[in-house]
Write a protein that holds these residues in place. Structure first.
Motif, PDB file in Angstrom:
ATOM      1  N   CYS A 137      85.982 -23.933  -6.407  1.00 14.41           N
ATOM      2  CA  CYS A 137      84.846 -24.826  -6.614  1.00 14.41           C
ATOM      3  C   CYS A 137      85.308 -26.195  -7.080  1.00 14.41           C
ATOM      4  N   SER A 183      79.956 -27.845  -6.971  1.00 11.44           N
ATOM      5  CA  SER A 183      80.015 -26.983  -8.153  1.00 11.44           C
ATOM      6  C   SER A 183      78.651 -26.304  -8.317  1.00 11.44           C
ATOM      7  N   GLU A 216      77.567 -23.559  -9.797  1.00 12.11           N
ATOM      8  CA  GLU A 216      77.433 -22.476 -10.781  1.00 12.11           C
ATOM      9  C   GLU A 216      76.021 -22.334 -11.324  1.00 12.11           C
ATOM     10  N   THR A 255      73.825 -18.875 -12.291  1.00 12.42           N
ATOM     11  CA  THR A 255      73.496 -18.515 -13.668  1.00 12.42           C
ATOM     12  C   THR A 255      72.004 -18.261 -13.838  1.00 12.42           C
ATOM     13  N   THR A 279      78.755 -14.901 -14.283  1.00 11.98           N
ATOM     14  CA  THR A 279      79.394 -16.100 -13.749  1.00 11.98           C
ATOM     15  C   THR A 279      80.536 -16.517 -14.658  1.00 11.98           C
ATOM     16  N   ILE A 307      84.118 -19.089 -15.098  1.00 10.05           N
ATOM     17  CA  ILE A 307      84.877 -20.256 -14.639  1.00 10.05           C
ATOM     18  C   ILE A 307      86.023 -20.500 -15.615  1.00 10.05           C
ATOM     19  N   PHE A 349      84.309 -18.394 -10.159  1.00  3.29           N
ATOM     20  CA  PHE A 349      84.591 -19.723  -9.622  1.00  3.29           C
ATOM     21  C   PHE A 349      85.943 -20.209 -10.127  1.00  3.29           C
TER      22      PHE A 349
END
Length: 337
Positions: free
Chosen positions: A119, A132, A134, A138, A145, A147, A171
């Motif tokens: 990402c 991006s 995310e 969420t 999720t 990162i 991600f």
């Protein structure tokens, strides 16, 4: 221990889990013989065979639909979406099937799938290779999720994601694939600059999902960030000389609210930073959580530093990114409040 960048750490995590659990399978576009466009799966097909590490057609809905079926059957699939931007054709599979499966079956079935997706921007990837997303995931109950911001966390979190019985969106910020980004730049040096790497254990270890890390302790202001922005925030704190406590969230869902609240109550100030667009970005949720839990401890309004509310601006991506200068202005603003 070995010195690894994030790509090598992810490869190591997959290697460990393929060797540890025969139910783990890895698949996606070009992940087999070629080893993935970023080389994150290099060598795994040769080591574990074509039935456990294999290529798929260019059909993201099919990739994740297959992963869900495998999960229900008892496998632990790790599906790669080549770029996070390409995940949208599979959105219905994730939202309508994977996220709801445990609840709608009364706990009889579940989908222990891990979806890896590079990402973010910073590699001159253009509009359809740099997003991006995310915040989209969420919002969906039933999905986790994650990162990571560094190789050590990437390996430990990926192992935990593979072992988790719920679907996890993992991600990977490709701007820091080749090593922790040092954060002190508002413009690129080279597309693939070699930044310092990290010491990572060679074997098995896991980092619990839902636990943040204090990347830098401080007492003046709490800075909430994840992924690449952790390094940008560390640079901003250093450049301004403000004693900021930088919290690396690591997992967005489930969120480590206890660590956030403890820090904000201590500092009385909060700056939230993410690369994604501002409106309905995950920073809005973080801001609401801080306000709801720390209102009487706040000495200044919460500040957000984010990407622009625009389609990804390829020609201006380094102006789009929150850099240390923009984060530094937000830090100074909350300190004046």
């Amino acid at each position: 221990m070995s010195t690894m960048n994030m790509i090598q750490a992810i490869n190591s995590a997959l290697d460990v889990m393929l060797g540890r659990d025969d139910n783990v399978v890895v698949f996606g576009e070009d992940v087999g013989y070629f080893g993935g466009v970023f080389r994150a799966t290099a060598g795994l097909q040769k080591k574990y065979g074509k039935t456990r590490v294999f290529d798929t057609p260019i059909a993201e809905g099919g990739i994740l639909g297959t992963a869900i079926g495998m999960g229900v059957y008892g496998l632990r699939p790790v599906a790669e979406i080549q770029f996070a931007d390409y995940i949208y054709p599979a959105f219905d599979q994730l939202v309508s099937e994977a996220a709801r499966l445990r609840y709608r079956s009364g706990g009889e079935f579940w989908a222990p799938i891990t979806v890896r997706a590079p990402c973010g921007g910073g590699i001159f990837g253009g509009q359809t290779h740099s997003q991006s997303p995310e915040g989209v995931f969420t919002h969906v109950c039933g999905l986790k999720t994650v990162i990571p911001s560094n190789p050590y966390d990437a390996k430990g979190l990926l192992i935990a994601a593979i072992e988790d019985d719920d679907p996890v969106i993992f991600f990977e910020p490709k701007r820091i694939y080749n090593g922790p980004f040092d954060g002190h730049h508002d413009r690129p040096l080279q597309p693939w600059s070699k930044f310092p790497q990290s010491e990572v254990p060679d074997g098995y270890y896991r980092i619990e999902l839902g636990k943040a890390a204090v990347a830098r302790p401080g007492s003046a202001v709490t800075v909430l960030a994840y992924g690449t922005m952790v390094h940008v925030c560390l640079a901003a704190v250093e450049e301004t000389g403000i004693d900021g406590e930088v919290i690396d969230l690591r997992t967005l869902v489930p969120i480590d609210l206890d660590t956030i609240v403890e820090s904000v109550k201590k500092t009385g100030r909060c700056v939230i930073v993410h690369e994604a667009t501002r409106t309905s970005g995950f920073g809005a949720e973080l801001s609401a959580l801080v306000q709801e839990n720390c209102f009487y401890h706040l000495e200044a309004p919460i500040e957000r530093v984010t990407g622009w509310d625009t389609p990804y601006p390829h020609a201006f991506e380094w102006q789009y990114f929150p850099g240390p200068a923009r984060v530094g202005r937000a830090l100074k603003k909350v300190m004046e409040g």
